[in-house]
Scaffold this motif. Structure first.
Motif, PDB file in Angstrom:
ATOM      1  N   HIS A  87      -4.834   1.319  -4.452  1.00 32.64           N
ATOM      2  CA  HIS A  87      -6.243   1.010  -4.147  1.00 32.64           C
ATOM      3  C   HIS A  87      -6.956   2.326  -3.814  1.00 32.64           C
ATOM      4  O   HIS A  87      -7.084   2.677  -2.638  1.00 32.64           O
TER       5      HIS A  87
ATOM      6  N   CYS B 261      -4.511   5.433  -0.977  1.00 31.38           N
ATOM      7  CA  CYS B 261      -3.502   4.482  -1.443  1.00 31.38           C
ATOM      8  C   CYS B 261      -3.473   4.530  -2.973  1.00 31.38           C
ATOM      9  O   CYS B 261      -4.508   4.405  -3.609  1.00 31.38           O
TER      10      CYS B 261
ATOM     11  N   HIS C 219       0.840  -1.194   0.000  1.00 26.40           N
ATOM     12  CA  HIS C 219       0.000   0.000   0.000  1.00 26.40           C
ATOM     13  C   HIS C 219       0.876   1.246   0.000  1.00 26.40           C
ATOM     14  O   HIS C 219       2.098   1.157   0.161  1.00 26.40           O
TER      15      HIS C 219
HETATM   16 CU   LIG Z   1      -3.429  -0.109  -1.041  1.00 27.54          CU
END
Ligand SMILES: [Cu+2]
Length: 106
Positions: free
Chosen positions: A95, A92, A59
């Motif tokens: 994501h 992130c 991340h």
């Molecule tokens: Cu992530």
């Protein structure tokens, strides 16, 4: 009076009584299960955020205003020193649904 309440009162009252800038603190934000954990209430400029990745994925903690960008490989941690006050939204890179907001006081 409960211990938690007393603690909360001291946290609120101390800056009013003290006057001097408090010593910098370090706060941990755990990243796990595709989420950022709880962010600290009461973070100030000069404090450190220790980002700890306990997830099975890589991340980042990336501020939308560019004030920090931390790479967090699996099982790693990294530190950011808070440099400016304000409400700092972060996410992130891998994501984008993972988001959070840090409120940093002067
Ligand atoms: Cu992530």
């Amino acid at each position: 009076m409960t211990r938690a309440l007393l603690c909360a009162l001291v946290m609120v009252a101390a800056p009013l009584i003290g006057g001097a800038a408090p010593a910098p603190k370090a706060y941990t934000v755990v990243v796990d299960k595709m989420k950022f954990g709880a962010v600290p209430a009461g973070a100030r400029v000069g404090d450190t955020i220790v980002w700890v990745n306990k997830d099975m994925f890589r991340h980042t903690a990336t501020a939308r205003d560019g004030s920090f960008n931390v790479d967090l490989p699996v099982g790693k941690s990294a530190k950011t020193v808070l440099k400016k006050p304000g409400s700092i939204a972060f996410y992130c890179i891998f994501h984008p649904g993972m988001t959070g907001t840090l409120v940093v006081r002067r």
